[in-house]
Design a protein around this motif. Structure first.
Motif, PDB file in Angstrom:
ATOM      1  N   ASP A  64     -96.927  92.840 -80.806  1.00  0.00           N
ATOM      2  CA  ASP A  64     -97.704  92.930 -79.562  1.00  0.00           C
ATOM      3  C   ASP A  64     -96.817  93.071 -78.321  1.00  0.00           C
ATOM      4  N   GLY A  65     -95.523  93.275 -78.553  1.00  0.00           N
ATOM      5  CA  GLY A  65     -94.609  93.567 -77.454  1.00  0.00           C
ATOM      6  C   GLY A  65     -94.282  92.404 -76.552  1.00  0.00           C
ATOM      7  N   THR A  66     -94.598  91.169 -76.992  1.00  0.00           N
ATOM      8  CA  THR A  66     -94.397  90.002 -76.128  1.00  0.00           C
ATOM      9  C   THR A  66     -93.083  89.276 -76.396  1.00  0.00           C
ATOM     10  N   LYS A  67     -92.409  89.624 -77.489  1.00  0.00           N
ATOM     11  CA  LYS A  67     -91.158  88.945 -77.829  1.00  0.00           C
ATOM     12  C   LYS A  67     -90.108  89.979 -78.254  1.00  0.00           C
ATOM     13  N   LEU A  68     -88.863  89.715 -77.874  1.00  0.00           N
ATOM     14  CA  LEU A  68     -87.732  90.534 -78.298  1.00  0.00           C
ATOM     15  C   LEU A  68     -86.756  89.638 -79.043  1.00  0.00           C
TER      16      LEU A  68
END
Length: 338
Positions: A298-302
């Protein structure tokens, strides 16, 4: 304020990372210590691991499973590994170490690429069989989009396969040597390719090199589309008056916003907007050179993997091996046009 979560340290270099395709909190990591690690970010101190033969060079999630992954590495084979049962199953063998492993839902197959100059497509429906694609050189990196397989090799060569054509070849029993390569390209970068990743939009891909550069390329062969491609310098520092250049090992696209992250031997990570051709953010230095990057679904963590033995690192930066999870905010979103 972004918060960082440091996972328990690895005892050797972290070679690869893969977030689960639908669960944003499940992360698998491969290591040179011959183990595969499963991290649940809701309980970060509880780490599962399974030992395999040979150092692990790449990992990928199996379909519709929260415990099974595909693993490739120095053992010259691809295996499925189940963290629930600790069992592993042979998927494919290569003649040299397996550098890249991906799962294609479009083909329902594991795609593996090796230093033996082949790409092998192994359908899950017919275990023990593979479509063997001979390629021009050692494979250094592999990327999948919805419609393409991008193979980055030695000699700065990039071959692109059309997934629809691969599907037809599998169905018809075509031999790998007879499968037509959709496009054969030469990298825009002058030095050896280090990583390749496909855009979430399926419009193109990005490559990085050992010489601190990134290229943004487009699939569409038309002159108009090809005129949009570009390359730029990054991960360089002036040290005592000398321009010092580092390899760009980590590369990952944000699946929601279409921006991408690069990580280098200079221990830094930057976020880029490929369409605006701008850097959005550079994070403070990590403990050791960056060896892998991965955004969650969901693109919230790297997830940022750092490894002290990674080549081309900053002199004296030997501060262990591990993974830090960074919460992502506005810095991964493209800037609104004025």
């Amino acid at each position: 304020m972004a918060t960082d979560l440091q996972l328990p340290p690895y005892i050797d270099s972290v070679s690869s990372l893969a977030f689960h395709p639908t669960n944003p909190n499940l992360l698998v990591g491969g290591s040179w210590d011959r183990n595969v690690y499963l991290h649940d970010l809701t309980s970060p101190s509880n780490v599962r691991k399974v030992a395999v033969r040979g150092s692990v060079l790449d990992v990928a999630w199996a379909p519709e499973s929260s415990t099974k992954v595909f693993v490739g590495g120095l053992a010259k084979e691809v295996r499925s590994v189940d963290f629930e049962t600790n069992e592993s199953q042979l998927i494919a063998t290569h003649d040299e170490p397996v550098k890249c492993v991906e799962f294609s839902s479009e083909l329902n197959a594991v795609i593996s690429a090796s230093w033996d100059s082949t790409v092998r497509i192994s359908p899950l429906t017919t275990p023990g069989t593979s479509l063997i694609l001979p390629v021009a050189d050692k494979v250094y990196s592999l990327a999948l989009s919805k419609s393409k397989v991008v193979v980055a090799m030695g000699g700065r060569q990039v071959w692109i396969y059309d997934i629809a054509a691969l599907k037809e070849a599998l169905e018809q029993g075509t031999e790998g040597k007879d499968v037509v390569v959709w496009q054969k390209r030469e990298s825009s970068l002058k030095f050896m390719t280090r990583a390749v990743k496909a855009m979430p939009t399926d419009q193109g891909y990005t490559t990085t090199s050992i010489e601190g550069r990134v290229a943004v390329e487009f699939f569409d062969p038309s002159p108009e589309a090809q005129a949009k491609k570009y390359a730029f310098k990054c991960h360089r520092q002036v040290i005592e008056g000398v321009d010092t250049v580092y390899p760009v090992q980590g590369l990952a696209f944000n699946p929601v916003h279409g921006t991408f992250a690069t990580g280098g031997g200079d221990c830094t990570v930057s976020i880029w907007d490929p369409l605006a051709k701008k850097r959005l953010r550079q994070f403070p230095k990590y403990p050791s050179p960056i060896s892998a990057l991965e955004f969650n679904c969901d693109g919230t963590k790297l997830a940022v993997a750092f490894s002290e033995q990674d080549e081309g690192g900053v002199a004296g930066e030997k501060n262990g091996n591990g993974v830090i999870i960074r919460e992502c905010g506005d810095e991964v979103k493209p800037k609104a046009k004025a």
